[in-house]
Design a protein around this motif. Structure first.
Motif, PDB file in Angstrom:
ATOM      1  N   ALA A 215       3.329   3.186  -4.779  1.00  0.00           N
ATOM      2  CA  ALA A 215       2.521   4.320  -5.233  1.00  0.00           C
ATOM      3  C   ALA A 215       1.864   3.967  -6.560  1.00  0.00           C
ATOM      4  O   ALA A 215       2.398   3.175  -7.346  1.00  0.00           O
ATOM      5  N   GLY A 219       0.435   9.055  -7.964  1.00  0.00           N
ATOM      6  CA  GLY A 219       1.477   9.439  -7.017  1.00  0.00           C
ATOM      7  C   GLY A 219       1.148   9.155  -5.574  1.00  0.00           C
ATOM      8  O   GLY A 219       1.993   9.351  -4.698  1.00  0.00           O
ATOM      9  N   ARG A 220      -0.059   8.679  -5.297  1.00  0.00           N
ATOM     10  CA  ARG A 220      -0.453   8.400  -3.921  1.00  0.00           C
ATOM     11  C   ARG A 220      -0.118   6.962  -3.534  1.00  0.00           C
ATOM     12  O   ARG A 220       0.006   6.096  -4.384  1.00  0.00           O
ATOM     13  N   ARG A 221      -0.005   6.752  -2.242  1.00  0.00           N
ATOM     14  CA  ARG A 221       0.235   5.389  -1.751  1.00  0.00           C
ATOM     15  C   ARG A 221      -0.942   4.501  -2.114  1.00  0.00           C
ATOM     16  O   ARG A 221      -2.105   4.861  -1.925  1.00  0.00           O
ATOM     17  N   THR A 222      -0.628   3.329  -2.655  1.00  0.00           N
ATOM     18  CA  THR A 222      -1.693   2.391  -3.004  1.00  0.00           C
ATOM     19  C   THR A 222      -2.303   1.806  -1.732  1.00  0.00           C
ATOM     20  O   THR A 222      -1.657   1.739  -0.684  1.00  0.00           O
ATOM     21  N   LEU A 234       8.586   6.062  -1.480  1.00  0.00           N
ATOM     22  CA  LEU A 234       7.640   5.347  -2.335  1.00  0.00           C
ATOM     23  C   LEU A 234       8.255   5.158  -3.722  1.00  0.00           C
ATOM     24  O   LEU A 234       9.162   5.884  -4.121  1.00  0.00           O
ATOM     25  N   THR A 298       3.986   7.219   3.553  1.00  0.00           N
ATOM     26  CA  THR A 298       4.640   7.643   2.305  1.00  0.00           C
ATOM     27  C   THR A 298       6.104   8.000   2.498  1.00  0.00           C
ATOM     28  O   THR A 298       6.806   8.279   1.519  1.00  0.00           O
ATOM     29  N   MET A 302       7.792  10.069  -3.290  1.00  0.00           N
ATOM     30  CA  MET A 302       8.219   9.298  -4.457  1.00  0.00           C
ATOM     31  C   MET A 302       9.708   9.480  -4.719  1.00  0.00           C
ATOM     32  O   MET A 302      10.225  10.597  -4.716  1.00  0.00           O
TER      33      MET A 302
END
Length: 386
Positions: A215, A219-222, A234, A298, A302
């Motif tokens: 992430a 906070g988002r998935r890369t 994540l 995801t 997190m």
């Protein structure tokens, strides 16, 4: 000339022996050990602020838990790294010539220093470094060997920031470690433009493995985090800060490798705080307490170190009925003595006499004064009309 002749003879023997022997000779040949240069300046990373794992330290810092990392080795001379044991499976020496393993070790258990704002997730965990590669690619057979060796050395958590394909010996090694109640944390893998169609990465895709995606600060998935691999949670994997060979640091590291290291540190904290939980419940606790999914790839979201360590999960609280109390012994209560009938009869007789005496005294108290007033003469009967 003599040296060149000997070298030529060795190479000729290696090639004559076949491809596998030649590959082994190449692997064990001396290589230049020159990892990229790091810097001496380091600041607190966004990942460290985002996970806020130092808030868990009043409860545990990972003491008593052994974490094995199978990687490119660890620079044991780095002032923030303490390695209990180092093993080289490559035959090239213990030095980390890539830097990757040193960075992973720092994220998992970099020690706390007042003058350095960087620190690892579980600074009191015990580290075992197993060097499986001396370059960007490693041998799958050595990876399987490293997993088994880590299990036999008593590791409770194994970090595998390596991606490869499904192999029978790798699967067997993972099953072996899981059967020994070890939490295996593995990177979900990085997508590259030249990869073409993405494929699931192993050992992260094996059932029972805690698979970690990457992430970013939002906070988002890369974009590079492999969503084809089944994801458990994540963790930060972009612009990562960690330790680097030569007593230096890097602040620009990308990859699911470093995301996995954060989760391995959290697993060490959970195992230290909840030693009675097996590897299945540790993995489940980390997944349940994550911040929540936010799209494909995801998983549970997190990782949340504080909740993973401190949350009370109803499924882990087993209600046990209180033990039924045993019967009291017959001698604990004194039985009443049988009534004394003679004493009762005497008491009743005394009571009757007392009542009669009281009645007599009362009567005398009325009659005697009346008799005195009449001079003890009998009373005259009244006659009608008199």
């Amino acid at each position: 000339m003599v040296g060149r002749g000997i070298l030529a003879g060795v190479l000729a023997l290696a090639l004559a022996a076949g491809p596998s022997t030649a590959a082994a000779a190449t692997l064990r040949a001396p290589e230049q050990c020159s990892p990229q240069r790091g810097g001496l300046q380091v600041g607190e990373s966004w990942a460290q602020r985002r996970l806020a794992f130092t808030g868990v330290w009043p409860l545990t810092m990972g003491e008593g838990v052994t974490v094995a990392l199978i990687d490119s080795g660890v620079d044991t001379l780095h002032p923030q790294l303490k390695v209990a044991r180092s093993i080289d499976l490559t035959g090239t020496g213990l030095r980390d010539c890539v830097g990757h393993g040193t960075a992973v070790a720092g994220i998992i258990a970099g020690t706390d220093r007042k003058d350095i704002p960087f620190v690892g997730v579980a600074p009191k965990a015990r580290l075992i470094s197993i060097k499986q590669t001396n370059g960007d690619r490693g041998d799958v057979a050595l990876l399987a060997q490293g997993i088994k060796q880590a299990a036999d050395l008593g590791a409770q958590v194994i970090n595998i920031s390596i991606e490869t394909s499904d192999q029978p010996d790798l699967r067997a090694a993972v099953d072996y470690a899981l059967a020994k109640d070890i939490v295996i944390v593995a990177a979900a893998g990085n997508l590259k433009k030249e990869d073409g169609t993405p494929a699931a990465a192993y050992p992260a895709s094996y059932q029972g493995v805690l698979s970690v995606g990457s992430a970013g600060p939002d906070g988002r998935r890369t974009d590079f985090s492999n969503a084809v691999t089944p994801i458990s949670v994540l963790a930060p994997g972009e612009d990562i800060t960690s330790t680097w060979p030569g007593g230096t640091y890097r602040q620009d590291l990308p990859g699911t490798s470093f995301a996995a290291a954060y989760v391995a540190g959290v697993a060490a904290l959970v195992r230290a705080r909840h030693p009675g939980l097996d590897n299945v419940r540790v993995r489940r606790r980390i997944e349940i307490t994550a911040d929540g999914a936010s799209g494909t790839g995801t998983g549970a979201g997190m990782v949340n170190p504080l909740l993973a360590v401190s949350e009370i999960l109803p499924s882990e609280v087993v209600a046990i009925a209180p033990r039924e109390p045993s019967a009291l012994p017959s001698t604990i209560v004194t039985r009443p003595k049988p009534p004394d009938q003679k004493a009762i009869d005497v008491s009743v007789g005394v009571a009757v006499i007392a009542v009669c005496a009281a009645g007599l005294v009362t009567a005398m108290g009325v009659v005697i004064p009346l008799g005195r007033r009449r001079g003890w003469k009998p009373g005259r009967r009244a006659i009608p009309g008199d």
